[in-house]
Design a protein around this motif. Structure first.
Motif, PDB file in Angstrom:
ATOM      1  N   LEU A  12       0.851  -1.180   0.000  1.00 20.42           N
ATOM      2  CA  LEU A  12       0.000   0.000   0.000  1.00 20.42           C
ATOM      3  C   LEU A  12       0.885   1.228   0.000  1.00 20.42           C
ATOM      4  CD1 LEU A  12      -2.600  -0.968   2.772  1.00 20.42           C
ATOM      5  CD2 LEU A  12      -2.611  -1.578   0.347  1.00 20.42           C
ATOM      6  N   CYS A  77      -7.884   1.337  -0.829  1.00 22.60           N
ATOM      7  CA  CYS A  77      -8.425   1.015   0.484  1.00 22.60           C
ATOM      8  C   CYS A  77      -8.047   2.139   1.438  1.00 22.60           C
ATOM      9  CB  CYS A  77      -7.904  -0.329   0.992  1.00 22.60           C
ATOM     10  SG  CYS A  77      -6.137  -0.396   1.315  1.00 22.60           S
ATOM     11  N   GLY A  78      -8.560   2.067   2.632  1.00 25.33           N
ATOM     12  CA  GLY A  78      -8.179   3.080   3.596  1.00 25.33           C
ATOM     13  C   GLY A  78      -8.928   2.954   4.900  1.00 25.33           C
ATOM     14  N   LEU A  91     -12.870   0.792   7.959  1.00 26.54           N
ATOM     15  CA  LEU A  91     -12.039   0.303   6.859  1.00 26.54           C
ATOM     16  C   LEU A  91     -12.877   0.154   5.598  1.00 26.54           C
ATOM     17  CD1 LEU A  91      -9.263  -1.041   5.966  1.00 26.54           C
ATOM     18  CD2 LEU A  91     -10.379  -3.196   6.496  1.00 26.54           C
ATOM     19  N   ASN A  93     -12.226  -1.138   1.273  1.00 24.73           N
ATOM     20  CA  ASN A  93     -11.265  -1.883   0.466  1.00 24.73           C
ATOM     21  C   ASN A  93     -11.911  -2.264  -0.869  1.00 24.73           C
ATOM     22  OD1 ASN A  93      -9.126  -3.530  -0.333  1.00 24.73           O
ATOM     23  ND2 ASN A  93      -9.727  -5.226   0.981  1.00 24.73           N
ATOM     24  N   ALA A 113      -3.813  -3.042   5.790  1.00 26.17           N
ATOM     25  CA  ALA A 113      -4.452  -1.835   6.318  1.00 26.17           C
ATOM     26  C   ALA A 113      -4.816  -1.995   7.791  1.00 26.17           C
ATOM     27  CB  ALA A 113      -5.690  -1.487   5.492  1.00 26.17           C
TER      28      ALA A 113
END
Length: 183
Positions: A12, A77-78, A91, A93, A113
């Motif tokens: 990432l 994602c994050g 989250l 994704n 993540a």
């Protein structure tokens, strides 16, 4: 020790402006949009405005998912809605590149993540929302130690209808016990 944002097959990196056009393409794909419920359709101009707004927002961290071998940008994602007082975040994704879907890369990105959230951000709880009909997404998270907390009935209006959503989460104590997080 392996770098925190790198897994066996992918890594990432923080989202960059150059990622916006591909992200917009994926968001506008009806098959992908079916479970996202983002603003739809969107444009590069709107994506750029979104990027300019969120890039310095301390309540979120947005990543691009990149393959290790070919350096392909395959998804995003994050962690959003980061609440440092309660030590929790949501989250999200997405594997947008269809040739990389179904290869467990989404699971790997999610694990990276989550590790970032617990290790770097010091979170205690990471949670997410999933359409109740998205059984594959629920299977992915429960296989890596998440708990189905419940269902929010008629919780989201998108694409002209109301959707029920599951709430899923993992606590730091669950994560510490689960061997799947050692990539």
């Amino acid at each position: 020790m392996r770098p925190i944002l790198k897994g066996k097959n992918l890594h990432l990196r923080l989202i960059e402006a150059e990622d916006v056009p591909k992200r917009v393409e994926w968001i506008n794909d009806p098959a992908i949009q079916a479970t996202l419920h983002y603003d739809y359709p969107t444009s590069i101009a709107r994506g750029t405005k979104w990027f300019d707004k969120v890039v310095f927002d301390n309540s979120r961290v947005d990543f691009s998912i990149i393959t290790n071998d070919s350096n392909d940008y395959i998804g995003f994602c994050g962690l959003i809605n980061i609440d440092r007082n309660v030590m929790k975040a949501e989250l999200y994704n997405v594997i947008g590149d269809k040739k990389f879907q179904g290869k467990k890369l989404g699971t790997e990105a999610e694990i990276i993540a989550i590790n970032y959230g617990f290790i770097e951000l010091g979170l205690n709880r990471i949670y997410g929302y999933q359409d109740v009909d998205n059984r594959a997404a629920l299977r992915v998270v429960t296989n890596i130690g998440w708990i189905l907390e419940g269902t929010l009935r008629q919780d989201l209006w998108a694409h002209g209808k109301l959707y029920d959503r599951n709430v899923v989460s993992i606590l730091r104590t669950d994560w510490e016990l689960h061997a799947a997080y050692d990539l």
